[in-house]
Design a protein around this motif. Sequence first.
Motif, PDB file in Angstrom:
ATOM      1  N   ILE A  61      -6.029  -9.513  -0.175  1.00 13.51           N
ATOM      2  CA  ILE A  61      -4.936  -8.818  -0.856  1.00 13.51           C
ATOM      3  C   ILE A  61      -5.486  -8.055  -2.051  1.00 13.51           C
ATOM      4  O   ILE A  61      -5.145  -6.891  -2.291  1.00 13.51           O
ATOM      5  N   ALA A  62      -6.390  -8.716  -2.793  1.00 10.99           N
ATOM      6  CA  ALA A  62      -6.972  -8.074  -3.964  1.00 10.99           C
ATOM      7  C   ALA A  62      -7.742  -6.824  -3.557  1.00 10.99           C
ATOM      8  O   ALA A  62      -7.681  -5.794  -4.238  1.00 10.99           O
ATOM      9  N   LEU A  63      -8.431  -6.874  -2.407  1.00 11.90           N
ATOM     10  CA  LEU A  63      -9.205  -5.715  -1.953  1.00 11.90           C
ATOM     11  C   LEU A  63      -8.275  -4.551  -1.625  1.00 11.90           C
ATOM     12  O   LEU A  63      -8.507  -3.412  -2.033  1.00 11.90           O
ATOM     13  N   LEU A  64      -7.192  -4.860  -0.915  1.00  8.13           N
ATOM     14  CA  LEU A  64      -6.221  -3.808  -0.590  1.00  8.13           C
ATOM     15  C   LEU A  64      -5.654  -3.188  -1.855  1.00  8.13           C
ATOM     16  O   LEU A  64      -5.565  -1.961  -1.987  1.00  8.13           O
ATOM     17  N   MET A  65      -5.288  -4.057  -2.812  1.00  7.75           N
ATOM     18  CA  MET A  65      -4.679  -3.549  -4.041  1.00  7.75           C
ATOM     19  C   MET A  65      -5.687  -2.747  -4.851  1.00  7.75           C
ATOM     20  O   MET A  65      -5.361  -1.711  -5.422  1.00  7.75           O
ATOM     21  N   ALA A  66      -6.947  -3.211  -4.865  1.00  2.00           N
ATOM     22  CA  ALA A  66      -7.976  -2.480  -5.590  1.00  2.00           C
ATOM     23  C   ALA A  66      -8.133  -1.100  -4.994  1.00  2.00           C
ATOM     24  O   ALA A  66      -8.280  -0.100  -5.707  1.00  2.00           O
ATOM     25  N   ASN A  67      -8.063  -1.045  -3.663  1.00  2.00           N
ATOM     26  CA  ASN A  67      -8.175   0.226  -2.979  1.00  2.00           C
ATOM     27  C   ASN A  67      -7.031   1.155  -3.371  1.00  2.00           C
ATOM     28  O   ASN A  67      -7.230   2.343  -3.627  1.00  2.00           O
ATOM     29  N   LEU A  68      -5.831   0.611  -3.439  1.00  2.00           N
ATOM     30  CA  LEU A  68      -4.666   1.411  -3.812  1.00  2.00           C
ATOM     31  C   LEU A  68      -4.790   1.906  -5.252  1.00  2.00           C
ATOM     32  O   LEU A  68      -4.527   3.074  -5.544  1.00  2.00           O
ATOM     33  N   VAL A  69      -5.200   1.002  -6.148  1.00  6.27           N
ATOM     34  CA  VAL A  69      -5.295   1.376  -7.558  1.00  6.27           C
ATOM     35  C   VAL A  69      -6.383   2.435  -7.744  1.00  6.27           C
ATOM     36  O   VAL A  69      -6.314   3.244  -8.658  1.00  6.27           O
ATOM     37  N   ASN A  70      -7.390   2.437  -6.867  1.00  3.17           N
ATOM     38  CA  ASN A  70      -8.493   3.370  -7.020  1.00  3.17           C
ATOM     39  C   ASN A  70      -8.302   4.677  -6.256  1.00  3.17           C
ATOM     40  O   ASN A  70      -9.227   5.459  -6.148  1.00  3.17           O
ATOM     41  N   GLN A  71      -7.090   4.880  -5.678  1.00  2.50           N
ATOM     42  CA  GLN A  71      -6.842   6.140  -4.994  1.00  2.50           C
ATOM     43  C   GLN A  71      -7.117   7.293  -5.957  1.00  2.50           C
ATOM     44  O   GLN A  71      -6.624   7.284  -7.073  1.00  2.50           O
ATOM     45  N   PRO A  72      -7.885   8.277  -5.532  1.00  2.82           N
ATOM     46  CA  PRO A  72      -8.131   9.411  -6.431  1.00  2.82           C
ATOM     47  C   PRO A  72      -6.820  10.107  -6.773  1.00  2.82           C
ATOM     48  O   PRO A  72      -5.945  10.250  -5.916  1.00  2.82           O
ATOM     49  N   GLY A  73      -6.665  10.467  -8.036  1.00  2.00           N
ATOM     50  CA  GLY A  73      -5.490  11.214  -8.461  1.00  2.00           C
ATOM     51  C   GLY A  73      -4.290  10.334  -8.769  1.00  2.00           C
ATOM     52  O   GLY A  73      -3.213  10.839  -9.064  1.00  2.00           O
ATOM     53  N   LEU A  74      -4.470   9.001  -8.704  1.00  2.00           N
ATOM     54  CA  LEU A  74      -3.341   8.119  -9.020  1.00  2.00           C
ATOM     55  C   LEU A  74      -3.047   8.180 -10.514  1.00  2.00           C
ATOM     56  O   LEU A  74      -3.959   8.054 -11.337  1.00  2.00           O
ATOM     57  N   ARG A  75      -1.784   8.397 -10.860  1.00  2.00           N
ATOM     58  CA  ARG A  75      -1.439   8.426 -12.286  1.00  2.00           C
ATOM     59  C   ARG A  75      -1.286   6.984 -12.791  1.00  2.00           C
ATOM     60  O   ARG A  75      -0.959   6.091 -12.041  1.00  2.00           O
ATOM     61  N   PHE A  76      -1.532   6.809 -14.057  1.00  2.65           N
ATOM     62  CA  PHE A  76      -1.404   5.486 -14.723  1.00  2.65           C
ATOM     63  C   PHE A  76      -2.304   4.423 -14.091  1.00  2.65           C
ATOM     64  O   PHE A  76      -1.959   3.252 -14.066  1.00  2.65           O
TER      65      PHE A  76
END
Lengths: 320, 425
Positions: A111-126
């Motif tokens: 779960i942490a890996l998936l979330m890390a991937n989401l948080v690291n999406q290029p161009g993600l604000r905040f």
Amino acid sequence: MTLRTGSTVGESRAPVDRPVPVSARPPKKQTSFDGYWPWLFVLPTLLGVLGFYIWPIVQTGYLSFTETGPFGGEEFVGLDNYQTMLADGNVGQALINTLIYTVIVLAGIPIALLMANLVNQPGLRFASFYRVLFFMPYIAMPTAVALVWRMIYNGDFGILNWMLSLVGIDGPYWTSTPGFAIVSVGIVGMWASLGFGIIILGAALKNISPEYYEAAQLDGATTWKQFTSITVPLVTPSLFFVTIISVINGFQLFDLLYAIMGQYNPALVQSQSLVYIFYNQAFIQNDKGYAAAIGMLILVVIGIVTFFQFQMQKKWVNYV
Amino acid sequence: MRKITRLAPLALVAALALTSCSAPAASDEAVTEDSQASISYAIWDENQVPALEANIAAFNEIYPNIEVKIDITPWAQYWTKLQTQASGDTLPDVFWMNGPNFQLYAANDQLEPMTNLIDDGTVDPANYVEVLNDLYSFNDQQYGMPKDFDTVALWYNKVILAEAGVDIPDDTWTWEDFATAAKTVSDTLADQGIYGVATGLTGGQEGYYNTILQAGGSILSEDGTTSGYDDPKTIKGLQFWADLIADGSSPSLQQLSDTPHNAWFTSSKTAFFWSGTWSVAELAAASNTLDLNVAPLPQDEKQATVIHGLANVVSAGSENKSAAQAFQAYLGTEEAQTLQAEMGAANPAFIGAGQAFLDSVEHFDLEVFIDEADNYAYPFPVSKDTAAWTTIENELLPQAFSGTRTVEDVANELATRMNKALAAE
């Protein structure tokens, strides 16, 4: 959050090592003597480790063969404490509970890996705001976390059972039903350690060269295919590190359990962890010799599990 | 500012020099008005600090040069810390002691007996509740200066009782009266989620120790060597609580774990609450305090309550023993204990000093606690290693109270294991 048992395993390469540059000759085992300087540099840490970790372990080992009075004064009793431990059903139950808890916490790593991937999406604000948000439970005091979850889990007045009642489910007493209790504590442990995984894995994700993804896109790989064939293999060293730390932390479960379950809990006996039994024997029942034997058991179990993890890393960890 | 910091080390050296000269003078000689010493006083209850500081101020009027430093350690860490200090011979000079831990410390020669204080007439044990003198005596020597005491009584919420049409309890109530009343409340007010009674069932002081004694049973034999749990009368005292839970008069153990018993009572979710003197401050501050009052416990074969109290003890290894003993003796004086009561800190162990405690909350009939202590209080059961068997109680009894095993079955197992633990002492 210490890699305490790393040193006991005696593996030459730390899991987060950077790759060694490939040279013409195969790397030879270093035999030359570097002088005393390196030792001088590590001396402060070495003294700390020897004084605060190694020496107490040796002392605990000695105490586990004695019967120790409440105010000191030990008497050598050989293997008595270990025999008591083998016959003590509570210790077996505690070992199982500790394993259940550890497995639940480990389930949080994907779960942490998936979330890390989401948080690291290029161009993600905040992005950094999210990172702080996810990391907060990890640095919050376990007792404070436990108090909040106690209220959520409350069987009569808790928000969890209230929400379940809206869809017609009559929720159990989460923290005071044997069986449910250790799982409930495990879910909190998983939630609280997600942030740690996200930060470490997030850092690993950032180190993956974007060229791999560009090449994959040119070859027509889907996002999922990119994730499984590029991201996952390249973060395995960090995954390995997070796994080791999570297992060790899992085996040291005490404060969350102690604070969530409270002292008036009818399910306490069936839900103890190894460290909880250790605490109870050492500080409530004053049987410090027996407690030391349980401490040695915890050390040995963590040592064995960590050893096998290092053995198995060859099968799944890729050091580029 | 700068100047002060520069001078600070000097002052420290001076202070050290002073204490090092004066310490030997105060150690073995009799303490006088001029005695100089610095002693530590370890306690666990922060709420009592103002009262104790007032005590120290009054003590310093007699002994102006004996400095007393209060050292607070929260309850959860108090005993762990004290044991570590005892192992390292660094116990505080004076500290709080409770019943379950007393014999452990006395038997291991950690405490200084009060024999000299009693012999020279500084302390007269007759001034204190007798049960407490006994509690803090070991091998015919008294070690602890009784500080306060607590007994258990029946708290009730008169608004809930009126709504359920149940009479207010009085000193004639039997177990049957109580059980009927509790059941009526649970049945009548079920739609509001109100129960008859909530009581702490981890540790026996609030609940089952009292009913065991009322039924004529015992927890521990008088010589402290055998368990009383296999006595049918003791089993009857435990059955009382199992029945209350089984017929819904009380919330289940699980409910009591999720929401502690005192929270049920202060939230007006139960009509009755068995608890002791220590709840006075909490219940006086509760939002429903004006609905609450207190009555004697119901009786079975006889009236009974357990009594327990704290004591001030002096470390056997104290370097300022005479100063420490002077402070210990002072804390036992009528003057000191009256002050404690006036400031609402505790119910004093000095007989007759409790009036101020009675007056501390006007709408509670607090005399009940004193009457109980005078007429039918039984000592809190302790042995040399009390914690060894109270842990077994807490492990086994939930199975009896929750109905997963019969009370008799559990009590017999408890007696066997407790006897083994007692034999190991």
